[in-house]
Design an enzyme around this catalytic site. Structure first.
Site, short mmCIF file in Angstrom:
data_model
loop_
_atom_site.label_atom_id
_atom_site.label_comp_id
_atom_site.label_asym_id
_atom_site.label_seq_id
_atom_site.Cartn_x
_atom_site.Cartn_y
_atom_site.Cartn_z
N ALA A 1 0.87 -1.18 0.00
CA ALA A 1 0.00 0.00 0.00
C ALA A 1 0.90 1.23 0.00
O ALA A 1 1.98 1.22 0.61
CB ALA A 1 -0.91 0.00 1.23
N CYS B 1 -5.92 2.05 -7.60
CA CYS B 1 -6.26 0.64 -7.85
C CYS B 1 -7.63 0.15 -7.43
O CYS B 1 -8.22 -0.64 -8.15
CB CYS B 1 -5.19 -0.25 -7.25
SG CYS B 1 -3.62 -0.03 -8.10
#
Ligand SMILES: NC(=O)C1=CN([C@@H]2O[C@H](COP(=O)(O)OP(=O)(O)OC[C@H]3O[C@@H](n4cnc5c(N)ncnc54)[C@H](O)[C@@H]3O)[C@@H](O)[C@H]2O)C=CC1
Ligand SMILES: O=C(O)[C@H]1O[C@H](OP(=O)(O)OP(=O)(O)OC[C@H]2O[C@@H](n3ccc(=O)[nH]c3=O)[C@H](O)[C@@H]2O)[C@H](O)[C@@H](O)[C@@H]1O
Length: 473
Positions: free
Chosen positions: A174, A287
């Site tokens: 992340a 994403c």
């Protein structure tokens, strides 16, 4: 999981990664640090991005990520190299990671839903053209299930006698915590052709690279389709949790419940778990939306309409969350923000990154511009031109209007001066410890604050005199 029986692995001397972006850059920097005997070449067609990676001042590398510049300083020009010489790097490599962008298609069949695989295909064709020795090709980009088949078709039809093994090795980092995630991953997933000795050997070769620093028990090997689908599934489940808690935030606002208290109460159930239950103005990032839309498209293509509808709802709820936050600002400011100054604190899609892709701040500002507000933005890491480009990309307002109505400033205090309202869009730590009293003094009264990140304390802000609106309170 598949256990690998063939241990005839190759000694790896050169790795090439095509794509020097948010994944390729940090991932290869960590591989270079942990595998000093391997030369890692990160190549990209974007010359200015490569130049920034090579900037003598390591603080000027193109991606802000805590801990990254230190690793780049240690490895760059030792065994980590950034360049635009894609052919050369392909030619020398034993393993080629493809880490290029896979955005949502903006044209033709699947427009607005399917992943655009043109960049992936271009890489495959370039590899097919250049390669003279056997290579392991690793899908690092997030791809629709069964993309490896298309890659195989392109690569195996070159007729140059080169043997290509195709692996799927999705990335789970992340942004903002990329280096920690890479150094200490929950798992590494490697999918490959488990039915052949060559396939197993290729998988083992990649396992050995990661085994330099990741415990073997955390390196999972599966068939290639499971690996590809697991990546989309992981992002869909994560995003679904956010939409679920955001759906509850609206109920909280109408009933007097507090969404953090609800999240804590349910999160202590070990079957639910406490992570990813922070209500917000809506998830952003490059994403979640793209991967869920892709999942919806795949489901529809497979004739699974109910499955497609189920996942699409995660996006619908997220869009609703952004819109209702923006509408609430207008409604609370007596139904008009025309000519009023709204301070946007934060532009990045989350803290500790300079990435703004799909950030809620863009959509909320766009809405406020339609209501003729003046928007003053402060973000500690995002560049001014990026903010203008984000708004221009939506195409709802012309460049001139955007540059007239949107001002970008260098401090939070400056952004809030003479503002009618403040919107907290990103949870940057520095926003928690601002001198809120002096900010209040400098604002028009009543002074409104809209916290889309739940970082402010309602009681103490109200004690200062603010009119406080916190998502989920
Ligand atoms: N950003 C993230 O946090 C994560 C992204 N992913 C996936 O990783 C992939 C890459 O994402 P990002 O790194 O964020 O994208 P990015 O847009 O930051 O970087 C991609 C790079 O690939 C380059 N490129 C495109 N075509 C090329 C070609 N033919 N030859 C050489 N270079 C080429 C572009 O110039 C660009 O610099 C995507 O599939 C994404 O879904 C997966 C996990 C996390
Ligand atoms: O495939 C990807 O690109 C990556 O997508 C996400 O990572 P990222 O988008 O970088 O960041 P997240 O921490 O997941 O945050 C995404 C968005 O959700 C928001 N969020 C996150 C968590 C939460 O509880 N609430 C919430 O609103 C964040 O503020 C942010 O806007 C996943 O967490 C990664 O595992 C994955 O590799």
């Amino acid at each position: 999981m598949i256990s690998l029986t063939n241990t005839m692995t190759k000694t790896i001397k050169n790795i090439c990664c095509i794509g020097a972006g948010y994944v390729g850059g940090p991932t290869m920097a960590v591989i270079a640090q942990k595998c000093p005997e391997i030369k890692v070449h990160v190549v990209d067609i974007n010359e200015s991005r490569v130049a920034a990676w090579n900037d003598p001042n390591v603080e000027h590398i193109p991606i802000y990520e805590p801990g990254l510049s230190e690793i780049v300083a240690e490895t760059r020009d030792r065994n980590l190299f950034f360049s635009t010489k894609v052919d050369e790097a392909i030619d020398q490599a034993d393993i080629i990671f493809i880490s290029v962008n896979t955005p949502t298609k903006t044209y033709g069949i699947g427009k607005g839903m399917a992943a655009d695989l043109k960049f992936i295909e271009l890489c495959a064709r370039q590899i097919a053209r250049v390669a003279k020795t056997d290579k392991i090709i690793v899908e690092k980009s997030t791809l629709p299930v069964r993309t490896a088949e298309a890659l195989k078709d392109i690569l195996h039809n070159t007729g140059n006698g080169v043997n290509f093994q195709i692996l799927s090795n999705p990335e789970f980092l992340a942004e903002g915590t990329a280096i920690d995630d890479l150094l200490d991953p929950d798992r590494i997933l490697i999918g490959g052709d488990t039915h052949t000795a060559e396939g197993q050997a290729a998988m083992q070769t990649l396992v050995d690279v990661y085994a330099h620093w990741v415990p073997k028990a955390q390196i999972l090997t599966t068939n290639v389709w499971s690996s590809e689908l697991s990546k989309l599934t992981a992002n869909a489940f994560l995003a679904q949790r956010i939409s679920s808690i955001n759906a509850m935030s609206e109920i909280c606002e109408k009933t007097g419940a507090n969404v953090d208290e609800v999240a804590r109460a349910i999160g202590m159930d070990s079957r639910i778990g406490s992570k990813f239950l922070k209500s917000s103005v809506g998830f952003g990032g490059s994403c979640f939306q793209k991967d869920i839309l892709n999942l919806v498209y795949i489901s529809k293509s497979l004739g699974l309409q109910e499955v497609a509808d189920y996942w699409e709802q995660v996006i619908i709820l997220n869009d609703h969350q952004k819109l209702r936050f923006a509408k609430n600002i207008v409604k609370t400011l007596y139904n008009t923000v025309s000519g009023k100054q709204i301070a946007m604190l934060g532009w990045a899609f989350k803290k500790d990154t300079n990435d703004t892709r799909e950030s809620a701040a863009i959509y909320v500002s766009d809405y406020l511009l339609s209501e003729q507000a003046d928007v003053i933005v402060y973000d500690p890491k995002v560049k001014t031109e990026q903010i203008y480009a984000d708004l221009e990309y939506l195409g709802h307002h012309d460049s001139e209007t955007i540059r007239q109505r949107v001002k970008v400033v260098k401090t939070a205090k400056e952004a809030c001066q003479n503002a009618h309202a403040i919107a907290v869009m990103t949870e940057w730590d520095e926003f928690k410890s601002l001198d809120w009293k002096s900010i209040y003094d400098d604002m028009y009264k009543p002074a409104f604050v809209f916290d889309g990140r739940r970082i402010l304390d309602q009681t103490s802000m109200e004690a200062l005199g603010f009119n406080v609106n916190i998502i989920g309170n």
